[in-house]
Design an enzyme around this catalytic site. Sequence first.
Site, PDB file in Angstrom:
ATOM      1  N   GLU A  27      31.501 164.592 -19.018  1.00  0.00           N
ATOM      2  CA  GLU A  27      32.326 164.768 -20.218  1.00  0.00           C
ATOM      3  C   GLU A  27      31.562 165.636 -21.227  1.00  0.00           C
ATOM      4  O   GLU A  27      32.117 166.531 -21.852  1.00  0.00           O
ATOM      5  CB  GLU A  27      32.632 163.376 -20.800  1.00  0.00           C
ATOM      6  CG  GLU A  27      33.511 163.368 -22.034  1.00  0.00           C
ATOM      7  CD  GLU A  27      34.980 163.655 -21.725  1.00  0.00           C
ATOM      8  OE1 GLU A  27      35.317 163.812 -20.540  1.00  0.00           O
ATOM      9  OE2 GLU A  27      35.769 163.746 -22.687  1.00  0.00           O
ATOM     10  N   ASP A  29      29.265 167.856 -20.479  1.00  0.00           N
ATOM     11  CA  ASP A  29      29.276 169.223 -19.957  1.00  0.00           C
ATOM     12  C   ASP A  29      30.598 169.924 -20.265  1.00  0.00           C
ATOM     13  O   ASP A  29      30.629 171.103 -20.587  1.00  0.00           O
ATOM     14  CB  ASP A  29      29.061 169.224 -18.424  1.00  0.00           C
ATOM     15  CG  ASP A  29      27.631 168.847 -18.065  1.00  0.00           C
ATOM     16  OD1 ASP A  29      26.770 168.919 -18.948  1.00  0.00           O
ATOM     17  OD2 ASP A  29      27.392 168.489 -16.895  1.00  0.00           O
ATOM     18  N   LEU A  75      19.183 175.441 -17.306  1.00  0.00           N
ATOM     19  CA  LEU A  75      19.969 176.256 -16.388  1.00  0.00           C
ATOM     20  C   LEU A  75      21.443 176.187 -16.744  1.00  0.00           C
ATOM     21  O   LEU A  75      21.919 175.155 -17.214  1.00  0.00           O
ATOM     22  CB  LEU A  75      19.806 175.718 -14.957  1.00  0.00           C
ATOM     23  CG  LEU A  75      18.420 175.818 -14.337  1.00  0.00           C
ATOM     24  CD1 LEU A  75      18.350 174.962 -13.085  1.00  0.00           C
ATOM     25  CD2 LEU A  75      18.094 177.268 -13.993  1.00  0.00           C
ATOM     26  N   LYS A 107      18.245 170.703  -6.638  1.00  0.00           N
ATOM     27  CA  LYS A 107      18.179 170.350  -8.054  1.00  0.00           C
ATOM     28  C   LYS A 107      17.824 168.874  -8.114  1.00  0.00           C
ATOM     29  O   LYS A 107      18.661 168.002  -7.865  1.00  0.00           O
ATOM     30  CB  LYS A 107      19.495 170.620  -8.776  1.00  0.00           C
ATOM     31  CG  LYS A 107      19.343 170.384 -10.278  1.00  0.00           C
ATOM     32  CD  LYS A 107      20.480 170.947 -11.067  1.00  0.00           C
ATOM     33  CE  LYS A 107      20.207 170.937 -12.556  1.00  0.00           C
ATOM     34  NZ  LYS A 107      19.698 169.693 -13.088  1.00  0.00           N
ATOM     35  N   LYS A 282      18.157 181.034  -7.445  1.00  0.00           N
ATOM     36  CA  LYS A 282      17.408 181.921  -8.332  1.00  0.00           C
ATOM     37  C   LYS A 282      17.307 183.277  -7.646  1.00  0.00           C
ATOM     38  O   LYS A 282      16.969 183.328  -6.451  1.00  0.00           O
ATOM     39  CB  LYS A 282      16.004 181.361  -8.587  1.00  0.00           C
ATOM     40  CG  LYS A 282      16.021 179.998  -9.276  1.00  0.00           C
ATOM     41  CD  LYS A 282      14.658 179.344  -9.321  1.00  0.00           C
ATOM     42  CE  LYS A 282      14.769 177.948  -9.927  1.00  0.00           C
ATOM     43  NZ  LYS A 282      13.561 177.153  -9.751  1.00  0.00           N
ATOM     44  N   LYS A 306      26.186 172.203  -9.250  1.00  0.00           N
ATOM     45  CA  LYS A 306      26.135 170.737  -9.304  1.00  0.00           C
ATOM     46  C   LYS A 306      27.150 170.088  -8.363  1.00  0.00           C
ATOM     47  O   LYS A 306      28.253 170.587  -8.189  1.00  0.00           O
ATOM     48  CB  LYS A 306      26.434 170.266 -10.742  1.00  0.00           C
ATOM     49  CG  LYS A 306      25.511 170.857 -11.795  1.00  0.00           C
ATOM     50  CD  LYS A 306      24.390 169.937 -12.182  1.00  0.00           C
ATOM     51  CE  LYS A 306      24.849 168.774 -12.999  1.00  0.00           C
ATOM     52  NZ  LYS A 306      24.393 168.796 -14.377  1.00  0.00           N
ATOM     53  N   CYS A 401      33.316 126.988  -9.869  1.00  0.00           N
ATOM     54  CA  CYS A 401      33.318 128.019  -8.830  1.00  0.00           C
ATOM     55  C   CYS A 401      34.750 128.307  -8.365  1.00  0.00           C
ATOM     56  O   CYS A 401      35.466 127.379  -7.981  1.00  0.00           O
ATOM     57  CB  CYS A 401      32.464 127.544  -7.659  1.00  0.00           C
ATOM     58  SG  CYS A 401      32.552 128.643  -6.232  1.00  0.00           S
ATOM     59  N   CYS A 404      34.943 126.984  -4.419  1.00  0.00           N
ATOM     60  CA  CYS A 404      34.876 125.582  -3.991  1.00  0.00           C
ATOM     61  C   CYS A 404      35.079 124.597  -5.142  1.00  0.00           C
ATOM     62  O   CYS A 404      35.122 123.390  -4.917  1.00  0.00           O
ATOM     63  CB  CYS A 404      33.545 125.299  -3.300  1.00  0.00           C
ATOM     64  SG  CYS A 404      32.144 125.331  -4.424  1.00  0.00           S
ATOM     65  N   CYS A 425      29.807 125.272  -0.133  1.00  0.00           N
ATOM     66  CA  CYS A 425      30.697 126.311  -0.663  1.00  0.00           C
ATOM     67  C   CYS A 425      30.858 127.397   0.408  1.00  0.00           C
ATOM     68  O   CYS A 425      29.874 127.996   0.852  1.00  0.00           O
ATOM     69  CB  CYS A 425      30.106 126.909  -1.938  1.00  0.00           C
ATOM     70  SG  CYS A 425      31.040 128.316  -2.576  1.00  0.00           S
TER      71      CYS A 425
HETATM   72  S1  IVH Z   1      14.420 175.834 -12.825  1.00  0.00           S
HETATM   73  C1  IVH Z   1      14.456 178.431 -16.624  1.00  0.00           C
HETATM   74  N1  IVH Z   1      14.657 174.481 -10.583  1.00  0.00           N
HETATM   75  O1  IVH Z   1      17.144 171.118 -14.184  1.00  0.00           O
HETATM   76  C2  IVH Z   1      14.889 177.499 -15.545  1.00  0.00           C
HETATM   77  N2  IVH Z   1      15.126 173.362 -12.618  1.00  0.00           N
HETATM   78  O2  IVH Z   1      18.929 172.465 -16.401  1.00  0.00           O
HETATM   79  C3  IVH Z   1      13.997 176.360 -15.409  1.00  0.00           C
HETATM   80  N3  IVH Z   1      15.718 170.998 -12.327  1.00  0.00           N
HETATM   81  O3  IVH Z   1      15.258 170.703 -17.002  1.00  0.00           O
HETATM   82  C4  IVH Z   1      14.471 175.311 -14.495  1.00  0.00           C
HETATM   83  N4  IVH Z   1      15.530 170.937 -10.131  1.00  0.00           N
HETATM   84  O4  IVH Z   1      14.307 169.640 -14.988  1.00  0.00           O
HETATM   85  C5  IVH Z   1      14.769 174.454 -11.923  1.00  0.00           C
HETATM   86  N5  IVH Z   1      14.780 173.386  -8.523  1.00  0.00           N
HETATM   87  C6  IVH Z   1      14.887 173.365  -9.854  1.00  0.00           C
HETATM   88  C7  IVH Z   1      15.258 172.193 -10.545  1.00  0.00           C
HETATM   89  C8  IVH Z   1      15.370 172.228 -11.929  1.00  0.00           C
HETATM   90  C9  IVH Z   1      15.797 170.229 -11.228  1.00  0.00           C
HETATM   91  C10 IVH Z   1      16.005 170.523 -13.690  1.00  0.00           C
HETATM   92  C11 IVH Z   1      14.907 170.845 -14.660  1.00  0.00           C
HETATM   93  C12 IVH Z   1      15.573 171.439 -15.876  1.00  0.00           C
HETATM   94  C13 IVH Z   1      17.011 171.318 -15.570  1.00  0.00           C
HETATM   95  C14 IVH Z   1      17.651 172.629 -15.936  1.00  0.00           C
END
Ligand code: IVH
Length: 776
Positions: A27, A29, A75, A107, A282, A306, A401, A404, A425
């Site tokens: 929510e 987000d 991120l 992640k 990345k 996500k 209960c 029983c 029971c």
């Molecule tokens: S890179 C500038 N890689 O996600 C980017 N973050 O929203 C730096 N996180 O606070 C983050 N796994 O704690 C990166 N493989 C991953 C990640 C990761 C979890 C978390 C991190 C950060 C949040 C970013």
Amino acid sequence: MAWLVKELNHHIYNYHVLDAPTIPDAEYDRLFRELQELEIAHPEAVSVDSPTFRVGAAPIPEFKQVTHAVPMLSLNNGFSDEDIDNFDRRVRDGLDTFQVDYAAELKFDGLAISLRYENGVFVQAATRGDGYTGEDVSANIRTVRVIPLRLRGEKVPAVLEVRGEVLMFKGDFDALNERQRAAGQKEFANPRNAAAGSLRQLDARITSQRKLRFFAYGVGLLEGAPLPESHSAVLDWLDQLGLPVAKERAVVRGCQGMLDYFRSIGERRKGLPYEIDGVVYKVDRVADQRQLGFVSRAPRFALAHKFPAEEALTTVQAIEVQVGRTGAITPVARLVPVSVGGVTVTNATLHNEDEVRRKDVRVGDTVIVRRAGDVIPEVLSVVLERRPEPVPPPYELPKSCPVCGSHVVREEGEAIARCSGGLTCAAQRKEAIRHFSGRRMMDIEGLGDRYIDSLVECNLIHGVADLYKLTLDDLLAMKRLADEREGTTPDTVRQGKVATKWADNLLGAIAASRHPPLERLLFALGIRHVGESTAKTLADWLGRLELVRRAPAALLRVLPDIGGTVAESIAEFFAEEKNQQALNALLAAGVAPQGEHPPKAQLRERLDEVTLLAALGIPKLTEPRARQLVQGGQTLASLADLKVFGVFGLPATVAAAFEEWMAQPGKREMLAALAALRTELLAQLPEAAEEVAGPLTGKTFVLTGTLPTLSRDAAGAMIEEAGGKVSGSVSKKTSYVVAGAEAGSKLAKAEELGVTILDEAGLLALLATTSVRAPT
Ligand code: IVH
């Protein structure tokens, strides 16, 4: 827009400062994205305090603050295939190319951390905080064993700040909660909370007992070495330096590559030992990353993809209770069905009476439900703003209960209310059998809930041993009744044909479960506070069922990780005549644990008479007092016969407390039994401890005094894991004495004998320099 800014800032405060979010992350987000979109459309109206300018909130004041040399940003998130496609297009446009390689990784659902190494030596760890200033958690991070204190390899950079995530494995989380429960302390809602709570402990000794882990995912500041040219090479380099890097990483091409990776990780997610909430892409080439740069708070070159949200809003239709194996009454919220992370949730646990009251959940309330991995969905909190009018009354647990009709009782100091019906029971009987036959216990395949319910209702099973007496006719009769009752009698049966294959299979599965490893049998018995890890400790250390079922609490207490509550609970279970009878019935039915063995050699040190005496929990009889008795020539056996107290120079109050304790029924007999069992055990112990081969093999350590961050158990475990031995007294054979604050005679003895003395830092350095890379 002003409303969104105010609302979001309020939620940020709740989440980061109070640790008490009031809306689901999803929510949040959603609101955040709405604001972002409005800001793009109306740049003239962007407010100076917009949360899109900042990351997180201010650190709490107790830890020293650390300014990050390179900010720790966050991120951008993507959820749909379209989001990923858009990301790839923006990247291609920005680089003016038609195809891009991405480093794809997990992640992790933990906490971001920055680790600073100077000339290869760990010097500081800081949390993310608001992204610019974090908290100094070096003392706590030092206790995380997967984090090297010294980097490996000849060529280490002058300064390296490693970025990564601290988290807790699911198994360690379960074990921690088991311990918390046993100690009557608050359980953690999920591994992330447990990791956060453990990392932000002001007392690092507590952190050291919580198994935290770490995965590196990037580099902040770097001086004195060139950064590899691609992100994937950076991760390989971190791996070579001895830092844990998850092996699930990959380099993928374009949008399709990212989506394929996302799907494959989605399928493996459940099997991972830790929780992740998505994957991260990345742009692989570092030069391309630099070209793309950042926009406000996040890089343009990276995206978090996500998994669907695991929290959702719904309404409580009713609150009912379930009766568990030990009679525990658990309130359960019946919900308007809602999809949480792709699964429809209709019920959520409310844990116990206090939890319902603390969260103040009422019928008609709008609540946040959460589902994480395999765990039962739970109600996280109530959205009070949406409570209906007229306000519903507070919830009250039933007095009897629902199964029983026996009284529901809640003993003082207990969080759980219980049905007092015991095995009369039906609900408790069913649960006991369900637990017993579970996959991690006796593993009786095919004995599902429906059969268990019918077996109990047909009175075919009173205790678990009855399972082994079931005949084909019993099972067929049970099924006939169940089908009749549910109106599911198959036509074939009406025509006089009876299927028996399922029953043969079930009888086969029951017979096949007769010889489990001891720890599984112990777990299956359903002793309160005995989970998988405690059962394993009992089996590893005592080796035989015969010993476990006779061990007094004081003996159990000296085993690792078994505290007073757990020890008492085990001893009480076996002190109960009907439990011993149930166990005898099982053995008589042919159940026998396999692979029993003599007690562990290391038990010898723990059977020290002083330790055992102190573990008896006699008021005022502390370890120094116990030592005084033993040095005065007393043994457990002689004390069991003692008629006159107040000899051996014990202070009068101590002697009186001892006398009073001994006057209680059964105590003298217990002491005598403990003495006899100790003698018996010592005779059974194998001679030399089987040694773990490691860098410290052959080295003997003595721990004395209070160490600044490690508990003795934790330090001892680290030494033993590296192959070293821990002993209780200093001699010429001692290799090292590890001394902390208020170390006394052992330190003096070490100095006299010229034994090497280490402080905690010295021990950690020794472990770091000798250890091969810790397993991740
Ligand atoms: S890179 C500038 N890689 O996600 C980017 N973050 O929203 C730096 N996180 O606070 C983050 N796994 O704690 C990166 N493989 C991953 C990640 C990761 C979890 C978390 C991190 C950060 C949040 C970013």
